[in-house]
Design a protein around this motif. Structure first.
Motif, mmCIF file in Angstrom:
data_model
loop_
_atom_site.group_PDB
_atom_site.id
_atom_site.type_symbol
_atom_site.label_atom_id
_atom_site.label_comp_id
_atom_site.label_asym_id
_atom_site.label_seq_id
_atom_site.Cartn_x
_atom_site.Cartn_y
_atom_site.Cartn_z
ATOM 1 N N ASP A 296 43.309 41.192 35.277
ATOM 2 C CA ASP A 296 43.204 40.052 36.182
ATOM 3 C C ASP A 296 41.726 39.737 36.387
ATOM 4 O OD1 ASP A 296 45.929 39.812 36.624
ATOM 5 O OD2 ASP A 296 45.906 41.069 38.421
ATOM 6 N N SER B 94 46.946 35.178 35.432
ATOM 7 C CA SER B 94 46.918 36.598 35.777
ATOM 8 C C SER B 94 47.262 37.395 34.530
ATOM 9 C CB SER B 94 47.924 36.924 36.885
ATOM 10 O OG SER B 94 49.238 36.994 36.368
ATOM 11 N N ARG B 95 47.192 38.724 34.654
ATOM 12 C CA ARG B 95 47.501 39.568 33.505
ATOM 13 C C ARG B 95 48.988 39.519 33.148
ATOM 14 N NH1 ARG B 95 47.140 43.128 37.864
ATOM 15 N NH2 ARG B 95 48.424 45.032 37.867
ATOM 16 N N GLU C 216 50.496 36.509 32.953
ATOM 17 C CA GLU C 216 50.581 35.204 32.274
ATOM 18 C C GLU C 216 52.004 34.660 32.355
ATOM 19 O OE1 GLU C 216 48.602 32.821 31.975
ATOM 20 O OE2 GLU C 216 47.384 33.360 30.240
ATOM 21 N N CYS D 52 42.107 36.263 40.679
ATOM 22 C CA CYS D 52 43.395 36.013 40.030
ATOM 23 C C CYS D 52 44.314 37.229 40.168
ATOM 24 C CB CYS D 52 43.188 35.708 38.552
ATOM 25 S SG CYS D 52 42.146 34.274 38.212
ATOM 26 N N GLY D 53 45.608 36.989 40.219
ATOM 27 C CA GLY D 53 46.562 38.082 40.250
ATOM 28 C C GLY D 53 46.318 39.025 41.410
ATOM 29 N N ASP D 54 46.099 40.306 41.098
ATOM 30 C CA ASP D 54 45.881 41.323 42.115
ATOM 31 C C ASP D 54 44.408 41.531 42.448
ATOM 32 O OD1 ASP D 54 48.627 41.909 42.347
ATOM 33 O OD2 ASP D 54 48.528 43.210 40.578
ATOM 34 N N SER D 55 43.533 40.728 41.886
ATOM 35 C CA SER D 55 42.101 40.883 42.154
ATOM 36 C C SER D 55 41.784 40.616 43.621
ATOM 37 C CB SER D 55 41.290 39.921 41.275
ATOM 38 O OG SER D 55 39.923 39.909 41.667
ATOM 39 N N HIS E 71 44.038 36.174 29.864
ATOM 40 C CA HIS E 71 44.787 35.075 30.487
ATOM 41 C C HIS E 71 43.933 33.824 30.697
ATOM 42 C CE1 HIS E 71 43.187 35.211 34.641
ATOM 43 N NE2 HIS E 71 43.276 36.530 34.621
#
Length: 269
Positions: free
Chosen positions: A66, A41-42, A44, A70-73, A36
């Protein structure tokens, strides 16, 4: 199709949220890593799950991750440097090789925007045995990243603050969050000539671009394509989003079909 939600160990002792999508059957399957862009994020924007499903339907596994912050990180965005993002891709690919029926000799990489630059880094450095690659409007040089800070003066002002404090506190208007950009991000961006280090790629490769892309101008995509000796594929109609971050389902479908067909030809033979 089987989808697994994973927490993959990184080389810095953290966990990388990732999704591994496997086709039906026993394998071994080719694998495509979907990378991404900046602060994405994964998912996208919804585009990457659609593509992973399409690849699985064609008999190709996909892994998407991620990056830090980003995202769930759960990590700080300070670890989202070029080098650490590339390492995270390597960790996720190696995890898939070790824990799923994956063909190690049939690896594809796809990167969108800054993710495209990460794919270029991986190809240039030989960190993975890449058999096929696709770049979607890659942020191939710094002329694409400097506007994130408003202007060249704004970029270097942010760089100066990062040199003083160790990071720059950046507001991302698209996702409406504050991000701490590490000094190492600026250092790597300035010191690594990713585009200048590119050489013709020996395997199948394509560069997707849009005539109405105002984030990564077509001239940058063309430079990347020329550097690797890769053909260009135009998907115009929704600018830099390619239907991933909008309601243009028709544009997204063109992108998904394009990438599925490319990797099917490149990795299934």
């Amino acid at each position: 199709m089987q989808e697994m939600e994973l927490q993959i160990p990184s080389r810095r002792g953290s966990r990388i949220p990732a999704t591994l999508t496997l086709p039906e059957g026993q394998g071994p399957f080719p694998l495509v890593a979907l990378v991404h862009g900046f602060a994405g994020s994964r998912q996208e924007g919804g585009g990457y799950p659609r593509e992973a499903e399409a690849l699985a339907g064609a008999g190709i596994a996909a892994i998407r991750m991620d990056f830090a912050g980003c995202g769930d990180s759960q990590e700080s965005f300070r670890h989202a440097t070029l080098g650490e993002m590339a390492e995270d891709v390597v960790c996720c690919v190696e995890y898939a090789w070790a824990h799923a029926p994956i063909h190690r000799g049939r690896l594809g990489l796809q990167g969108m925007s800054l993710g495209g630059r990460i794919v270029m880094e991986l190809i240039n450095n030989g960190q993975l045995p890449v058999a096929a690659a696709a770049l979607i409007s890659p942020a191939a040089d710094n002329s694409v990243l400097i506007p994130l800070f408003g202007s060249e003066a704004g970029f270097y002002a942010a760089y100066d603050q990062a040199k003083r404090d160790g990071f720059y506190h950046y507001y991302d208007e698209l996702i409406q969050v504050w991000l701490d950009i590490d000094i190492e991000w600026f250092t790597q961006v300035l010191e690594r000539d990713t585009l200048g280090s590119a050489r013709p790629f020996p395997g199948p490769m394509q560069v997707v671009w849009a005539a109405d892309d105002t984030v990564v101008p077509p001239t940058i995509s063309r430079k990347a394509a020329e550097a690797y000796g890769a053909p260009m594929v135009e998907i115009t109609g929704d600018g830099h989003s390619f239907g991933c971050y909008s309601d243009r389902a028709d544009v997204l479908q063109r992108l998904v079909d394009c990438q599925r067909d490319f990797f099917s030809r490149a990795l299934l033979g």
